[in-house]
Design a protein around this motif. Structure first.
Motif, PDB file in Angstrom:
ATOM      1  N   PRO A  77       0.831  -1.204   0.000  1.00  0.00           N
ATOM      2  CA  PRO A  77       0.000   0.000   0.000  1.00  0.00           C
ATOM      3  C   PRO A  77       0.865   1.254   0.000  1.00  0.00           C
ATOM      4  O   PRO A  77       1.978   1.262   0.537  1.00  0.00           O
ATOM      5  CB  PRO A  77      -0.796  -0.129   1.300  1.00  0.00           C
ATOM      6  N   THR A  78       0.354   2.288  -0.580  1.00  0.00           N
ATOM      7  CA  THR A  78       1.030   3.576  -0.511  1.00  0.00           C
ATOM      8  C   THR A  78       0.945   4.108   0.918  1.00  0.00           C
ATOM      9  O   THR A  78       0.202   3.577   1.759  1.00  0.00           O
ATOM     10  CB  THR A  78       0.375   4.576  -1.473  1.00  0.00           C
ATOM     11  N   ALA A  79       1.704   5.157   1.199  1.00  0.00           N
ATOM     12  CA  ALA A  79       1.699   5.730   2.550  1.00  0.00           C
ATOM     13  C   ALA A  79       0.289   6.179   2.940  1.00  0.00           C
ATOM     14  O   ALA A  79      -0.177   5.941   4.062  1.00  0.00           O
ATOM     15  CB  ALA A  79       2.683   6.892   2.629  1.00  0.00           C
ATOM     16  N   ALA A  80      -0.406   6.824   2.007  1.00  0.00           N
ATOM     17  CA  ALA A  80      -1.769   7.286   2.302  1.00  0.00           C
ATOM     18  C   ALA A  80      -2.718   6.110   2.505  1.00  0.00           C
ATOM     19  O   ALA A  80      -3.589   6.138   3.383  1.00  0.00           O
ATOM     20  CB  ALA A  80      -2.262   8.181   1.163  1.00  0.00           C
ATOM     21  N   ALA A  81      -2.544   5.053   1.688  1.00  0.00           N
ATOM     22  CA  ALA A  81      -3.400   3.873   1.810  1.00  0.00           C
ATOM     23  C   ALA A  81      -3.161   3.159   3.138  1.00  0.00           C
ATOM     24  O   ALA A  81      -4.090   2.601   3.734  1.00  0.00           O
ATOM     25  CB  ALA A  81      -3.157   2.928   0.643  1.00  0.00           C
ATOM     26  N   ARG A  82      -1.923   3.183   3.615  1.00  0.00           N
ATOM     27  CA  ARG A  82      -1.617   2.527   4.891  1.00  0.00           C
ATOM     28  C   ARG A  82      -2.320   3.240   6.048  1.00  0.00           C
ATOM     29  O   ARG A  82      -2.835   2.601   6.969  1.00  0.00           O
ATOM     30  CB  ARG A  82      -0.106   2.504   5.102  1.00  0.00           C
ATOM     31  N   ILE A  83      -2.344   4.555   5.994  1.00  0.00           N
ATOM     32  CA  ILE A  83      -3.061   5.320   7.023  1.00  0.00           C
ATOM     33  C   ILE A  83      -4.564   5.040   6.940  1.00  0.00           C
ATOM     34  O   ILE A  83      -5.249   4.841   7.949  1.00  0.00           O
ATOM     35  CB  ILE A  83      -2.773   6.822   6.866  1.00  0.00           C
ATOM     36  N   PHE A  84      -5.071   5.011   5.720  1.00  0.00           N
ATOM     37  CA  PHE A  84      -6.496   4.743   5.493  1.00  0.00           C
ATOM     38  C   PHE A  84      -6.868   3.348   5.993  1.00  0.00           C
ATOM     39  O   PHE A  84      -7.951   3.137   6.553  1.00  0.00           O
ATOM     40  CB  PHE A  84      -6.802   4.885   4.000  1.00  0.00           C
ATOM     41  N   PHE A  85      -5.954   2.384   5.812  1.00  0.00           N
ATOM     42  CA  PHE A  85      -6.201   0.995   6.219  1.00  0.00           C
ATOM     43  C   PHE A  85      -6.506   0.903   7.717  1.00  0.00           C
ATOM     44  O   PHE A  85      -7.393   0.153   8.128  1.00  0.00           O
ATOM     45  CB  PHE A  85      -4.985   0.138   5.873  1.00  0.00           C
ATOM     46  N   ALA A  86      -5.762   1.635   8.545  1.00  0.00           N
ATOM     47  CA  ALA A  86      -5.977   1.559  10.001  1.00  0.00           C
ATOM     48  C   ALA A  86      -7.407   1.920  10.360  1.00  0.00           C
ATOM     49  O   ALA A  86      -8.049   1.252  11.183  1.00  0.00           O
ATOM     50  CB  ALA A  86      -4.984   2.468  10.717  1.00  0.00           C
ATOM     51  N   ASP A  87      -7.935   2.968   9.740  1.00  0.00           N
ATOM     52  CA  ASP A  87      -9.314   3.378  10.032  1.00  0.00           C
ATOM     53  C   ASP A  87     -10.332   2.403   9.446  1.00  0.00           C
ATOM     54  O   ASP A  87     -11.377   2.130  10.054  1.00  0.00           O
ATOM     55  CB  ASP A  87      -9.564   4.777   9.486  1.00  0.00           C
ATOM     56  N   VAL A  88     -10.034   1.888   8.248  1.00  0.00           N
ATOM     57  CA  VAL A  88     -10.943   0.929   7.626  1.00  0.00           C
ATOM     58  C   VAL A  88     -11.049  -0.336   8.473  1.00  0.00           C
ATOM     59  O   VAL A  88     -12.151  -0.844   8.723  1.00  0.00           O
ATOM     60  CB  VAL A  88     -10.468   0.582   6.198  1.00  0.00           C
ATOM     61  N   LYS A  89      -9.900  -0.841   8.923  1.00  0.00           N
ATOM     62  CA  LYS A  89      -9.907  -2.066   9.733  1.00  0.00           C
ATOM     63  C   LYS A  89     -10.664  -1.851  11.037  1.00  0.00           C
ATOM     64  O   LYS A  89     -11.459  -2.699  11.461  1.00  0.00           O
ATOM     65  CB  LYS A  89      -8.489  -2.533  10.040  1.00  0.00           C
TER      66      LYS A  89
ATOM     67  N   ASP B 227     -14.027  -3.840  12.073  1.00  0.00           N
ATOM     68  CA  ASP B 227     -14.065  -4.581  13.342  1.00  0.00           C
ATOM     69  C   ASP B 227     -15.278  -4.161  14.166  1.00  0.00           C
ATOM     70  O   ASP B 227     -15.944  -5.005  14.782  1.00  0.00           O
ATOM     71  CB  ASP B 227     -12.781  -4.333  14.130  1.00  0.00           C
ATOM     72  N   ARG B 228     -15.564  -2.866  14.192  1.00  0.00           N
ATOM     73  CA  ARG B 228     -16.725  -2.392  14.956  1.00  0.00           C
ATOM     74  C   ARG B 228     -18.031  -2.890  14.353  1.00  0.00           C
ATOM     75  O   ARG B 228     -18.967  -3.255  15.064  1.00  0.00           O
ATOM     76  CB  ARG B 228     -16.711  -0.860  15.019  1.00  0.00           C
ATOM     77  N   ILE B 229     -18.090  -2.923  13.033  1.00  0.00           N
ATOM     78  CA  ILE B 229     -19.293  -3.444  12.373  1.00  0.00           C
ATOM     79  C   ILE B 229     -19.469  -4.924  12.696  1.00  0.00           C
ATOM     80  O   ILE B 229     -20.579  -5.397  12.980  1.00  0.00           O
ATOM     81  CB  ILE B 229     -19.196  -3.234  10.854  1.00  0.00           C
TER      82      ILE B 229
END
Length: 303
Positions: free
Chosen positions: A62-74, A78-80
């Motif tokens: 993942p790109t740097a921006a995608a890696r940051i986005f991944f943390a929030d997506v995961k 998980d909450r869902i």
């Protein structure tokens, strides 16, 4: 301006690809074809109008921006997932599995559980007893209670209850045997615990009593056995004040030198971080509150 949510299916694919580092592994996990995974990633990149992955030596990265986005997506997925599980289990009894030593179960936990069950009728606490170390436990558990700190990957350990030791005996035994000093206990029938073999030696050391050779007395495998021996006039046991509150309150056991106490490591809880599990978090908080109450009683001398 109203935010446009990204399509959810590509988000699941995105999370799997970042986590596995492979389009192929993500496809296998999600039961999709390799081309379908590629298409979902392409849709997400079109949505954000930017590249999310680059080719690396070990697959896609993942790109740097995608890696940051991944943390929030995961975190969001998980909450869902947790919310879906809670909704699915609505109306069903939640089971929390607790593993502790027989003495802790019999003399501290079970006598207090009724108050938790009354307040939480849809939660069932299943208590099993074991004395093996955390690394040797094979049965699944939600909470593990032991008499010292524990370590296990992805688990949290907290101290919740004081473990203070002092000599105790039955009134009948003390009527038949007079002990006017700590040194006089060297002539008593000392009741030893195999898992705390050094306790009496430590206590005599704190009392300033020199010991020559091995201390006499019977050795018991479990604390509650040594305590039962003391209750039936067989000698003097080293009592953990947290576990003998009722015996002291009703006069079934009497402390011999209550000002001479040993501070041990304390009782600890081991559990997975409970911030995403409100039922488990509630039970942990209840254990901590009860432990704090008992510890205060010990410090104030009421125990």
């Amino acid at each position: 301006m109203k935010t446009r949510l990204p399509p959810l299916k590509p988000l699941r694919v995105f999370e799997a690809v970042v986590r596995t580092g492979s389009l192929t592994l993500a496809a296998a996990e999600l039961h999709l074809t390799h081309s379908a995974v590629s298409q979902q990633i392409k849709l997400l990149e079109q949505h954000f109008d930017q590249t999310l992955f680059v080719r690396g030596q070990r697959g896609v990265e993942p790109t740097a921006a995608a890696r940051i986005f991944f943390a929030d997506v995961k975190a969001g997925l998980d909450r869902i997932s947790l919310a879906a599980e809670q909704l699915l289990n609505t109306g069903q009894v939640r089971i929390i599995r607790v593993s502790c030593t027989p003495s802790m179960a019999m003399r501290w936990l079970i006598p207090r559980l009724s108050s938790f069950q009354i307040e939480n009728p849809r939660v069932e606490i299943r208590v099993t007893t074991s004395t093996v170390a955390v690394d040797a436990i094979k049965e699944p558990f939600d909470v593990l209670i032991r008499r010292s700190p524990m370590h296990r990957a992805e688990y949290e350990c907290i101290r919740f209850l004081d473990d203070v030791l002092t000599p105790v005996a039955s009134p009948r035994y003390l009527q038949q045997h007079r002990f006017d000093s700590p040194a006089a206990l060297l002539q008593a029938s000392l009741l030893h615990l195999s898992s705390r073999s050094e306790t009496w030696t430590r206590w005599f050391g704190e009392a300033g009593v020199p010991i020559k050779g091995q201390l006499p007395g019977q050795i018991y495998e479990h604390f509650f056995l040594s305590l039962q021996a003391a209750l039936t006039d067989l000698g003097v046991a080293m009592g953990s004040l947290a576990l003998i509150e009722d015996d002291l309150a009703h006069g079934a056991l009497l402390p011999l030198f209550p000002d001479l106490r040993l501070q041990d490591k304390g009782f600890h809880l081991l559990f997975r971080p409970s911030h995403q599990d409100p039922v488990l978090a509630n039970f942990i908080a209840w254990l901590q509150a009860k432990g704090k109450q008992t510890s205060a009683s010990i410090r104030n001398g009421a125990a």
